[in-house]
Scaffold this motif. Structure first.
Motif, PDB file in Angstrom:
ATOM      1  N   HIS A   1       0.748  -1.198   0.095  1.00  0.00           N
ATOM      2  CA  HIS A   1      -0.024  -0.104   0.051  1.00  0.00           C
ATOM      3  C   HIS A   1       0.820   1.140  -0.112  1.00  0.00           C
ATOM      4  CE1 HIS A   1      -3.833  -2.322   0.945  1.00  0.00           C
ATOM      5  NE2 HIS A   1      -2.738  -3.188   1.927  1.00  0.00           N
ATOM      6  N   ALA A   2       0.563   2.213  -0.916  1.00  0.00           N
ATOM      7  CA  ALA A   2       1.312   3.312  -0.854  1.00  0.00           C
ATOM      8  C   ALA A   2       0.397   4.695  -0.899  1.00  0.00           C
ATOM      9  CB  ALA A   2       2.205   3.510  -2.195  1.00  0.00           C
ATOM     10  N   HIS A   3       0.833   5.458   0.099  1.00  0.00           N
ATOM     11  CA  HIS A   3       0.019   6.855   0.245  1.00  0.00           C
ATOM     12  C   HIS A   3       0.944   7.920  -0.024  1.00  0.00           C
ATOM     13  CE1 HIS A   3      -3.375   4.541   2.008  1.00  0.00           C
ATOM     14  NE2 HIS A   3      -2.647   3.712   2.207  1.00  0.00           N
TER      15      HIS A   3
ATOM     16  N   ALA B   1       2.415 -11.117   4.810  1.00  0.00           N
ATOM     17  CA  ALA B   1       3.376  -9.886   5.068  1.00  0.00           C
ATOM     18  C   ALA B   1       2.796  -8.591   4.242  1.00  0.00           C
ATOM     19  CB  ALA B   1       5.033 -10.147   4.343  1.00  0.00           C
ATOM     20  N   ARG B   2       2.590  -7.528   4.914  1.00  0.00           N
ATOM     21  CA  ARG B   2       2.122  -6.408   4.271  1.00  0.00           C
ATOM     22  C   ARG B   2       2.998  -5.083   4.420  1.00  0.00           C
ATOM     23  NH1 ARG B   2      -2.661  -5.887   6.636  1.00  0.00           N
ATOM     24  NH2 ARG B   2      -1.885  -4.654   8.617  1.00  0.00           N
ATOM     25  N   ILE B   3       3.466  -4.639   3.536  1.00  0.00           N
ATOM     26  CA  ILE B   3       4.364  -3.249   3.350  1.00  0.00           C
ATOM     27  C   ILE B   3       3.394  -2.042   3.172  1.00  0.00           C
ATOM     28  CG2 ILE B   3       6.258  -1.901   2.368  1.00  0.00           C
ATOM     29  CD1 ILE B   3       7.277  -4.906   1.697  1.00  0.00           C
ATOM     30  N   LYS B   4       3.507  -1.035   3.895  1.00  0.00           N
ATOM     31  CA  LYS B   4       2.934   0.349   3.605  1.00  0.00           C
ATOM     32  C   LYS B   4       3.831   1.477   3.643  1.00  0.00           C
ATOM     33  CE  LYS B   4      -0.721   3.421   5.764  1.00  0.00           C
ATOM     34  NZ  LYS B   4      -1.620   3.659   6.821  1.00  0.00           N
ATOM     35  N   LEU B   5       3.898   2.252   2.732  1.00  0.00           N
ATOM     36  CA  LEU B   5       4.908   3.308   2.268  1.00  0.00           C
ATOM     37  C   LEU B   5       4.045   4.720   2.362  1.00  0.00           C
ATOM     38  CD1 LEU B   5       7.509   2.032   0.010  1.00  0.00           C
ATOM     39  CD2 LEU B   5       7.532   1.654   2.404  1.00  0.00           C
ATOM     40  N   THR B   6       4.340   5.573   3.314  1.00  0.00           N
ATOM     41  CA  THR B   6       3.579   6.814   3.395  1.00  0.00           C
ATOM     42  C   THR B   6       4.605   8.089   3.142  1.00  0.00           C
ATOM     43  OG1 THR B   6       1.968   5.714   4.728  1.00  0.00           O
ATOM     44  CG2 THR B   6       2.140   8.209   4.522  1.00  0.00           C
ATOM     45  N   MET B   7       4.098   8.987   2.410  1.00  0.00           N
ATOM     46  CA  MET B   7       4.843  10.352   2.177  1.00  0.00           C
ATOM     47  C   MET B   7       4.134  11.343   2.718  1.00  0.00           C
ATOM     48  SD  MET B   7       8.052   9.856   1.265  1.00  0.00           S
ATOM     49  CE  MET B   7       8.330  11.638   1.106  1.00  0.00           C
ATOM     50  N   ALA B   8       4.352  12.098   3.791  1.00  0.00           N
ATOM     51  CA  ALA B   8       3.724  13.250   4.415  1.00  0.00           C
ATOM     52  C   ALA B   8       3.447  14.448   3.503  1.00  0.00           C
ATOM     53  CB  ALA B   8       4.149  13.577   5.833  1.00  0.00           C
ATOM     54  N   ALA B   9       2.253  14.892   3.141  1.00  0.00           N
ATOM     55  CA  ALA B   9       2.010  15.881   2.304  1.00  0.00           C
ATOM     56  C   ALA B   9       2.657  17.377   2.917  1.00  0.00           C
ATOM     57  CB  ALA B   9       0.676  16.033   2.297  1.00  0.00           C
TER      58      ALA B   9
END
Length: 263
Positions: free
Chosen positions: A12-14, A43-51
């Motif tokens: 998941h990418a945000h 397994a689950r990977i989540k990557l997030t970049m703050a706005a």
């Protein structure tokens, strides 16, 4: 060694996550999971970049793993997504090594026999940043509810470490009190609805216990007190249910709420 070639990794990418970042994250996580002492089921990977460009460490990488029924979690924040992914893989490796050393004891009801053992070689924890959303725009956007495990404070701290949490809600075994264990500087601290330190028995010397009862509040009052105290989370007695709840700051500037499933 675990065969990760056929393991399906959810991703998941945000936000503005770089195009090649997820491929790198999957590569790093798969490599680390080969060290797992038990079969990895999920397994689950989540990557997030703050706005917000003002956030000091806007890149957040998270991994959740099911190792033969035992949940593991690791997360890291950095200035760049590549750095966050590398830090995440280091932390996940430590989680796997820690779980392997304590698997038999943690899976059963026996506490870890060596005080503080699960803390050796740990990566220094840094609280994830949260977006400075205006107070009047904040609200509870995630409500997580689960059955609270009955365990000793040492076991709760071990679970907290394996899940890479800053705090962990549980039911303390000897007092049957809804309680929270959390990090306080270089030690662990526990708070309870009605503190009963005299009934806790022998505890790790790294543990301290608050003697202040949890406040009785509704959720709106808990939000107000959380902001007034300036702390990352607040443990309180839900005025409607009488059970211990946790409200905390999420990285997006809103709140999360944790409640017992039967409360």
């Amino acid at each position: 060694m675990t065969d990760t070639q056929t393991l399906q990794v959810q991703t998941h990418a945000h936000g503005a996550v770089p195009e090649d970042a997820m491929d790198l994250a999957v590569l790093r996580v798969r490599a680390v999971l080969r060290l797992a002492a038990e079969p990895v089921l999920f397994a689950r990977i989540k990557l997030t970049m703050a706005a917000d460009p003002a956030v000091e460490r806007p890149a957040i990488a998270q991994a959740n793993v099911d190792m033969n029924g035992r949940p593991l979690r690791a997360q890291a924040a950095a200035e760049t997504m590549r750095d966050a992914i590398e830090m995440l893989s280091d932390k996940l490796r430590i989680q796997l090594e820690r779980a392997a050393r304590n698997w038999a004891k943690l899976r059963g009801s026996q506490p870890v026999s060596e005080p503080g053992e699960w803390r050796h070689d740990s990566v220094p924890a840094r609280r994830l940043p949260y977006f400075p959303r205006p107070i009047d725009e904040r609200g509870v956007v995630r409500h997580k509810s689960y059955g609270l495990a009955r365990m000793t404070p040492d076991e709760a701290a071990a679970d907290m470490e394996l899940l890479d949490y800053d705090f962990h809600l549980f039911t303390e075994l000897s007092t049957s009190q809804d309680s929270v264990v959390y990090r306080a500087d270089d030690r662990y601290r526990m708070a309870q609805i009605h503190p009963k330190a005299d009934r806790l028995g022998l505890m790790d010397s790294d543990f301290t216990v608050s003697d202040v009862p949890a406040p009785k509040l509704d959720v709106a009052e808990a939000e107000t007190r959380l902001e007034a105290f300036g702390q990352p989370f607040l443990f309180f007695v839900n005025a409607q249910t009488g059970r211990g709840n946790l409200i905390y700051h999420r990285y997006d500037g809103d709140y999360g709420l944790i409640t017992p499933a039967d409360g």
